[in-house]
Design a protein around this motif. Structure first.
Motif, mmCIF file in Angstrom:
data_model
loop_
_atom_site.group_PDB
_atom_site.id
_atom_site.type_symbol
_atom_site.label_atom_id
_atom_site.label_comp_id
_atom_site.label_asym_id
_atom_site.label_seq_id
_atom_site.Cartn_x
_atom_site.Cartn_y
_atom_site.Cartn_z
ATOM 1 N N THR A 171 2.046 1.655 -3.613
ATOM 2 C CA THR A 171 0.931 2.086 -4.459
ATOM 3 C C THR A 171 0.603 3.550 -4.204
ATOM 4 N N SER A 172 0.552 3.937 -2.942
ATOM 5 C CA SER A 172 0.256 5.324 -2.594
ATOM 6 C C SER A 172 1.312 6.268 -3.168
ATOM 7 N N LEU B 49 -8.319 10.812 -5.422
ATOM 8 C CA LEU B 49 -7.605 9.552 -5.603
ATOM 9 C C LEU B 49 -6.371 9.491 -4.710
ATOM 10 N N ARG B 50 -5.626 10.565 -4.668
ATOM 11 C CA ARG B 50 -4.427 10.605 -3.819
ATOM 12 C C ARG B 50 -4.797 10.480 -2.344
ATOM 13 N N ILE C 144 0.834 6.525 -6.969
ATOM 14 C CA ILE C 144 -0.336 7.356 -7.281
ATOM 15 C C ILE C 144 -0.003 8.822 -7.067
ATOM 16 N N SER C 145 0.674 9.147 -5.964
ATOM 17 C CA SER C 145 1.043 10.541 -5.698
ATOM 18 C C SER C 145 1.909 11.106 -6.818
ATOM 19 N N VAL D 206 -5.903 4.400 2.541
ATOM 20 C CA VAL D 206 -5.731 2.947 2.469
ATOM 21 C C VAL D 206 -4.387 2.562 3.076
ATOM 22 N N ASN D 207 -3.364 3.323 2.779
ATOM 23 C CA ASN D 207 -2.047 3.064 3.355
ATOM 24 C C ASN D 207 -2.086 3.179 4.881
ATOM 25 N N SER E 61 -5.850 6.886 -1.559
ATOM 26 C CA SER E 61 -4.700 5.969 -1.515
ATOM 27 C C SER E 61 -3.898 6.167 -0.228
ATOM 28 N N ASN E 62 -3.788 7.398 0.235
ATOM 29 C CA ASN E 62 -3.114 7.653 1.511
ATOM 30 C C ASN E 62 -3.886 7.045 2.676
ATOM 31 N N THR F 262 0.830 -1.211 0.000
ATOM 32 C CA THR F 262 0.000 0.000 0.000
ATOM 33 C C THR F 262 0.862 1.259 0.000
#
Length: 82
Positions: free
Chosen positions: A20-21, A59-60, A24-25, A66-67, A63-64, A17
């Motif tokens: 991925t984060s 989205l960013r 995405i960033s 989820v991390n 993703s943060n 994660t």
């Protein structure tokens, strides 16, 4: 990532994660530049550009989250010894 969670591989899930984060960033940064260029060139208008930038920020942010969630959950699972 879900397979890692299902197999109780929490550190690997957290690493996944995080990666991925980060990816995405980085993509969002590039995307923001392109959107701002399109606005400057007049190929999209400001409201459309704003919507696109908001979607990228969302989205960013997700993703943060989820991390962070995976890290906290991994910490909790490890604390109870499972």
């Amino acid at each position: 990532m879900m397979q890692l969670v299902e197999n109780n591989k929490w550190n690997a899930a957290v690493n996944s994660t995080q990666q991925t984060s980060s990816k995405i960033s980085e993509k969002v940064k590039q995307y923001r530049i392109k959107v701002m260029e399109q606005i400057g060139e007049g190929s999209i208008d400001v409201p459309e550009g704003t919507e696109r930038l908001e979607a990228a920020r969302w989205l960013r942010r997700v993703s943060n989250h989820v991390n962070s969630i995976s890290q906290h959950f991994a910490d909790a699972v490890q604390a109870i010894g499972k």
